[in-house]
Design a protein around this motif. Structure first.
Motif, PDB file in Angstrom:
ATOM      1  N   VAL A 171       2.193   5.645  -6.732  1.00 35.97           N
ATOM      2  CA  VAL A 171       0.299   7.204  -7.455  1.00 35.97           C
ATOM      3  C   VAL A 171       1.381   8.110  -7.270  1.00 35.97           C
ATOM      4  O   VAL A 171       1.043   9.131  -8.141  1.00 35.97           O
ATOM      5  N   GLN A 172       1.605   8.456  -6.208  1.00 39.09           N
ATOM      6  CA  GLN A 172       1.414  10.250  -5.799  1.00 39.09           C
ATOM      7  C   GLN A 172       2.894  11.048  -6.592  1.00 39.09           C
ATOM      8  O   GLN A 172       2.960  12.206  -6.729  1.00 39.09           O
ATOM      9  N   ARG A 173       3.389   9.495  -6.740  1.00 41.82           N
ATOM     10  CA  ARG A 173       4.536  10.654  -7.577  1.00 41.82           C
ATOM     11  C   ARG A 173       4.538  10.871  -9.018  1.00 41.82           C
ATOM     12  O   ARG A 173       4.552  11.815  -9.706  1.00 41.82           O
ATOM     13  N   THR A 195       0.795  -0.980  -0.479  1.00 46.04           N
ATOM     14  CA  THR A 195       0.193  -0.318  -0.331  1.00 46.04           C
ATOM     15  C   THR A 195       0.934   0.824   0.317  1.00 46.04           C
ATOM     16  O   THR A 195       0.894   2.259  -0.552  1.00 46.04           O
ATOM     17  N   LEU A 196       1.852   1.377   0.724  1.00 48.06           N
ATOM     18  CA  LEU A 196       2.912   2.504   1.141  1.00 48.06           C
ATOM     19  C   LEU A 196       3.596   2.733  -0.480  1.00 48.06           C
ATOM     20  O   LEU A 196       3.428   3.623  -0.729  1.00 48.06           O
ATOM     21  N   SER A 214       9.021  16.747  -1.327  1.00 48.22           N
ATOM     22  CA  SER A 214       8.350  17.057  -0.110  1.00 48.22           C
ATOM     23  C   SER A 214       7.469  15.289  -0.055  1.00 48.22           C
ATOM     24  O   SER A 214       7.458  15.243   1.099  1.00 48.22           O
ATOM     25  N   LEU A 215       7.512  14.953  -1.219  1.00 50.70           N
ATOM     26  CA  LEU A 215       6.962  13.042  -1.106  1.00 50.70           C
ATOM     27  C   LEU A 215       7.402  12.104  -0.276  1.00 50.70           C
ATOM     28  O   LEU A 215       6.634  11.545   0.389  1.00 50.70           O
ATOM     29  N   ASP A 248       3.138  14.221 -13.438  1.00 54.17           N
ATOM     30  CA  ASP A 248       1.622  14.516 -14.402  1.00 54.17           C
ATOM     31  C   ASP A 248       1.735  16.037 -13.954  1.00 54.17           C
ATOM     32  O   ASP A 248       1.710  17.299 -14.641  1.00 54.17           O
ATOM     33  N   ALA A 249       1.392  16.106 -12.597  1.00 54.09           N
ATOM     34  CA  ALA A 249       0.434  17.783 -12.715  1.00 54.09           C
ATOM     35  C   ALA A 249       1.597  19.007 -12.943  1.00 54.09           C
ATOM     36  O   ALA A 249       1.481  19.882 -12.956  1.00 54.09           O
ATOM     37  N   THR A 250       3.003  18.543 -12.423  1.00 51.69           N
ATOM     38  CA  THR A 250       3.677  19.922 -12.912  1.00 51.69           C
ATOM     39  C   THR A 250       4.323  20.155 -14.208  1.00 51.69           C
ATOM     40  O   THR A 250       3.745  20.550 -15.005  1.00 51.69           O
ATOM     41  N   LEU A 251       4.254  18.901 -15.363  1.00 49.91           N
ATOM     42  CA  LEU A 251       3.713  18.736 -16.748  1.00 49.91           C
ATOM     43  C   LEU A 251       3.308  19.348 -17.228  1.00 49.91           C
ATOM     44  O   LEU A 251       3.555  20.297 -18.141  1.00 49.91           O
TER      45      LEU A 251
END
Length: 520
Positions: free
Chosen positions: A37-39, A30-31, A278-279, A44-47
């Motif tokens: 997924v968050q990475r 899970t971790l 921050s991840l 994707d959000a930054t791109l």
């Protein structure tokens, strides 16, 4: 006895170890999955953010070039009225420079490239013939031009935006141009330089020859960049987003777009390490916050391991008494709170259900004609008994195949059986949903129609007769049937008498020529 005890203990310990391992693996998975997924979401959000910013900035820059060209175009119309008046040209040049901060300098040249006026006048270019790429492109094309970057006559790295000047008769007089200095303060520098972050994000602009038009490190402006796939896309006119290494070998998340007016590419990028900084801290925080829950979960798992034997024992007891009618109810009451015991419970209930289903099938086979799949005399007797008890009126259609013995003698019993099967299917097709079909003899059938009077039965019988008359009964060909109808209680209050009367009507149909329906 001791061996059994040891075996039970080993099984319990094995279940405990597997359960604990499963819990720990699940937590780790899970971790890890959450981290991945968050990475990817951050990347994707930054791109997407950089691509959107580059697109917006490209549109703003294109609007600036359109506005600058519009200013020069208006000035060209004004100057065309008196292009030979130097004082007038000086005033217009001064006005264009001071009216907005679009340009670092204004230069007016004639059709041969001679400088007629400048602003500021400190450029000391009046009277000189410009042979710079920007001036030559303007004179040669006699169209609005945005030049490629080049070193100007006074040593500045500039881009040259020019607009031709034509008189009222359309003669080319020269051009008015505005220069933008790439290594000094300018509106273009301010427009592009607003994108800056302390985390290492920056943007740069590159032209079709891979030269930097803008870069936060001023010394790099005018240099050529190679080995960058983003710039390869820009040269090809492709806008998009991708991960790339910059000239320093740093992994960057870049979004890029094209300025339509010039074909330049604007690239906004952020270090991948800054995006993911921050991840790791977030993941450690999640793990730390999960430890109390994990400890409680382990205690629960220990308790569950001790309780595993209870539902298994209950299921084992049920397996020893499957012949008891109450066993299914007892097994249904077992609290199977983990997968294995739940599967065993479902399997046992399924087995009991299959056993009951087989019993039901055996009963059904006893009441079904094996050749046609229709009911037999047991089905007939059960339906008549139920309807008589419920006082449900019904009609009976007695059906018989005409000259069936001749069919068997001529084509064989297999062909005769095939005719009976097809007849049974036509009976189902012609009758109603609640009607009951029975085979009561070799080629004799009964159709029971609950809540139907003789007229309704007549309609069903005629429909069946006509359908059989025109049906293909290969290999026999065409066959016909005769039918007799009686109703309860309209024909008689005695059910047996009603069946007998239906048979009598059937025989009457045969005596009257066959392929008929008689009703009594």
């Amino acid at each position: 006895m001791n061996l059994q005890s040891v075996t039970k203990m080993d099984l319990r310990r094995l279940i405990l170890v597997l359960t604990l391992a499963s819990a720990l693996i699940s937590l780790a998975n899970t971790l890890y999955a959450s981290y991945q997924v968050q990475r990817q979401q951050l990347i994707d959000a930054t791109l997407e953010s950089n691509h959107a910013y580059a697109t917006k900035l490209a549109a703003s820059t294109d609007d600036f070039f359109a506005s600058a060209m519009q200013q020069l175009g208006y000035g060209a119309k004004v100057m065309a009225k008196d292009f030979s008046d130097r004082h007038f040209l000086n005033a217009e040049a001064e006005r264009l420079l001071l009216q907005t901060d679009s340009f670092n300098s204004i230069v007016i040249i004639d059709g041969k490239g001679e400088v007629l006026s400048t602003s500021p006048q400190s450029l000391n270019l009046v009277g000189q013939v410009l042979e710079t790429p920007g001036a030559m492109a303007s004179i040669t094309s006699r169209k609005p031009v945005i030049s490629e970057p080049y070193i100007s006559a006074v040593g500045n790295l500039i881009i040259f935006i020019s607009h031709p000047v034509f008189d009222a008769r359309g003669r080319y007089l020269g051009a008015i141009s505005g220069s933008i200095y790439l290594k000094r303060k300018s509106i273009l520098n301010r427009l592009l330089g607003s994108h800056y972050y302390e985390d290492g994000s920056y943007l740069y602009v590159v032209d079709q020859k891979r030269r930097l038009i803008y870069h936060p490190v001023v010394d790099r402006v005018g240099t050529t960049v190679a080995g960058n796939t983003v710039i390869d896309d820009v040269i090809a006119g492709i806008a998009g987003k991708k991960q790339v290494q910059n000239s320093m070998g740093t992994e960057m998340l870049a979004g890029y777009s094209i300025i339509p007016a010039t074909g330049w590419g604007i690239v906004a990028q952020r270090p991948k390490s800054a995006t993911l900084a921050s991840l790791d801290t977030l993941t450690l925080g999640v793990l730390k916050n999960s430890l109390p829950v994990m400890a409680i979960s382990l205690l629960i798992i220990l308790w569950c391991a001790r309780m595993i034997s209870k539902p298994l024992k209950q299921l084992a007891n049920g397996a020893r008494t499957m012949d008891n009618p109450l066993t299914a109810q007892q097994i249904q009451g077992v609290k199977s709170w983990y997968f294995e015991s739940a599967e065993l419970k479902k399997a046992m209930l399924l087995g009991i259900g299959l056993l009951q289903k087989n019993i039901h099938k055996l009963r059904q086979d006893v009441q079904t004609d094996p050749l046609t799949g229709l009911g037999n005399r047991r089905t007939l007797e059960q339906c008549l008994q139920n309807w008589e008890q419920d006082e449900t009126p019904f009609s009976v259609i007695s059906v018989d195949v005409d000259f069936f013995k001749l069919i068997n003698d001529s084509y064989g019993h297999d062909a005769g059986d095939l005719v009976l099967k097809k007849l049974a299917q036509h009976m189902r097709d012609c009758a109603r949903a609640d009607d009951v079909f029975c085979r009561v003899g070799g080629e004799e059938f009964l159709i029971l129609l609950p809540k139907a009077d003789q007229q309704e039965a007549l309609q069903v019988a005629q429909r069946l007769r006509q359908q059989i008359e025109h049906a293909d009964m290969s290999p026999v060909g065409r066959v016909t049937i005769s039918l007799g109808i009686a109703s309860w209680p309209a024909s008689s209050h005695d059910v047996a008498q009603v069946l007998k009367q239906a048979d009598q009507m059937l025989y009457l149909a045969k005596r009257n020529g066959r392929n008929r329906v008689e009703m009594g």
